[in-house]
Design an enzyme around this catalytic site. Structure first.
Site, PDB file in Angstrom:
ATOM      1  CG  ASP A 121      -2.089  -0.985   1.027  1.00 33.16           C
ATOM      2  OD1 ASP A 121      -2.573  -1.113  -0.114  1.00 33.16           O
ATOM      3  OD2 ASP A 121      -2.470  -1.650   2.010  1.00 33.16           O
ATOM      4  CG  ASP A 182      -7.470  -3.909  -3.633  1.00 34.86           C
ATOM      5  OD1 ASP A 182      -7.824  -4.950  -4.219  1.00 34.86           O
ATOM      6  OD2 ASP A 182      -8.026  -3.511  -2.589  1.00 34.86           O
TER       7      ASP A 182
HETATM    8  N1  GLY Z   1      -7.372  -1.603  -0.889  1.00 35.60           N
HETATM    9  C1  GLY Z   1      -8.300  -2.015   0.079  1.00 35.60           C
HETATM   10  C2  GLY Z   1      -9.697  -1.675  -0.259  1.00 35.60           C
HETATM   11  O1  GLY Z   1     -10.015  -1.263  -1.345  1.00 35.60           O
HETATM   12  O2  GLY Z   1     -10.534  -1.858   0.622  1.00 35.60           O
END
Ligand code: GLY
Length: 400
Positions: A121, A182
């Site tokens: 992230d 993601d």
């Molecule tokens: N990247 C985590 C979400 O979209 O909840």
């Protein structure tokens, strides 16, 4: 003869031309009003938000507002870049210098994130904050942070599998090297790092990750699984699961939006038409889905069993709208801009947009973090606001 026909038709051509011009003028001014009104609203809400933070004497990072209580997050939480990023967008949209100082302060509060190697992230966190800061101010110190963050991110690259590991191994779920859709969003940081340094390593890793994701994450109907677990040594796909969706085989809405946005961005960065094609096909899946609502804001999962008696996810809609504005500049396969405008009109309506002074000063209501975990359900979320503002900025550029 041809001349005669042309002469006879000329008055009609002139009348319809001036009619179109009139119509265009009308829609131009409606668009300008929309942008000005939403910018003004965002400045008011985030003005109240920054005042509340100033008054606390701390540098708080708001993620959500649940049952009348704020959820503040530390720099290490995956959404820490969105509030600083939103401040940069408000600065850009308003053109008002007063926003620069809070944007810088909240960005620089994330200084230590550049060294994180325990999560993918770091791309979201640093690109949304420092990335926008660099774009708008050219601050050289921000370049260094971005490059260091990209170095941290690529420590998670597994050459045998050709992907960046998203989360750490999870023996309980039998995941050795889980990659979530993601993660496509984190690649933007890597493309930026190659541009800043001239070192193509970052670019090559981003392309490899995108290619493996295209190959392994997508179903034949161009919906995407949420989690693909790899063997990190030889790249064998071990599992295809969900984490935040309804079921392993369902189409979790935000995941579809992350994938679309990610492939549009990869096309921008590489000019490789296969990424554009992937985004177009994934958009076809959404547009053609029988559960995609008329107003353009998806339910939290396209396959949730209780549709229409379940939650919408404004964050999935905002991410989608932002991606649609961008793809509208590359492809005419569909009226992508019209689609984005439609979503944005819904999001800016009283059904989704808060009233000034309410909703904990967040802009949008009705997002879903993770329904299976009963976490952040039907609440404001900082990333819904971030992508709404980004879409607004993209719309503004397109209307020019
Ligand atoms: N990247 C985590 C979400 O979209 O909840």
């Amino acid at each position: 003869m041809k001349r005669l026909i042309l002469l006879l038709c000329l008055p009609f051509i002139l009348v319809s031309f001036s009619f179109c011009k009139g119509k265009n003028k009308k829609s131009e001014s409606a668009n300008a009003d929309y942008i000005a009104e939403n910018t003004d609203f965002a400045a008011k809400q985030y003005g109240l938000m920054t005042k509340m933070i100033e008054d606390s004497g701390k540098i708080l990072n708001p993620k959500s507002f649940i049952n009348g209580k704020y959820k503040f997050i530390p720099p290490t939480e995956w959404t820490s870049g969105f509030f600083p990023g939103s401040l940069w967008y408000v600065y850009e949209l308003t053109g008002d210098e007063k926003w620069k100082m809070p944007a810088e302060k909240h960005t620089e509060a994330l200084d230590t994130v550049q060294y994180l190697t325990n999560t993918h992230d770091v791309g979201f966190m640093i690109n949304c904050s420092y990335g926008n800061g660099l774009r708008l101010t050219g601050n050289k110190a921000y370049e260094k942070v971005i490059v260091q963050a990209a170095k941290s991110l690529i420590t998670r690259y597994k050459p045998g599998a050709g992907i960046i590991q998203s989360w750490n191994a999870n023996p309980k779920k039998d995941w050795k090297c889980p990659v979530i859709i993601d993660n496509m969003m984190n690649l933007e940081l890597l493309f930026k790092a190659t541009k800043l340094t001239g070192d193509s390593t970052f670019y090559r890793i981003a392309v490899s990750h995108a290619d493996q994701t295209m190959k392994n994450h997508y179903r034949p109907d161009y919906s995407t699984w949420h989690v693909v677990d790899y063997d990190p040594v030889d790249g064998t796909v071990r599992h295809k699961n969900t984490h935040q969706g309804y079921s392993d085989e369902s189409a979790w809405s935000r995941g579809q939006s992350w994938g679309i946005y990610g492939f549009v961005m990869c096309y921008r960065e590489t000019s490789d038409p296969k990424y554009l094609h992937q985004a177009e096909k994934a958009l076809e899946f959404v547009a053609g889905h029988p559960h995609y609502p008329e107003d353009g804001v998806p339910y939290w999962d396209y396959d949730a069993p209780d549709i229409p008696n379940t939650y919408r996810d404004a964050s999935a809609a905002a991410i989608l709208a932002s991606a649609l504005y961008e793809i509208s500049t590359y492809s005419t396969k569909k009226d992508y801009k019209g689609w984005a405008d439609h979503i944005m009109n819904t999001l800016a309506s009283p059904a989704y947009r808060a009233k000034v002074g309410e909703n904990g000063y967040f802009l949008l209501m009705h997002s879903v973090g993770s329904l299976p975990h009963n976490s952040e359900v039907d609440v404001p979320l900082n990333y819904a606001d971030y992508y709404f503002l980004e879409a607004l900025k993209r719309k503004k550029e397109l209307e020019k």
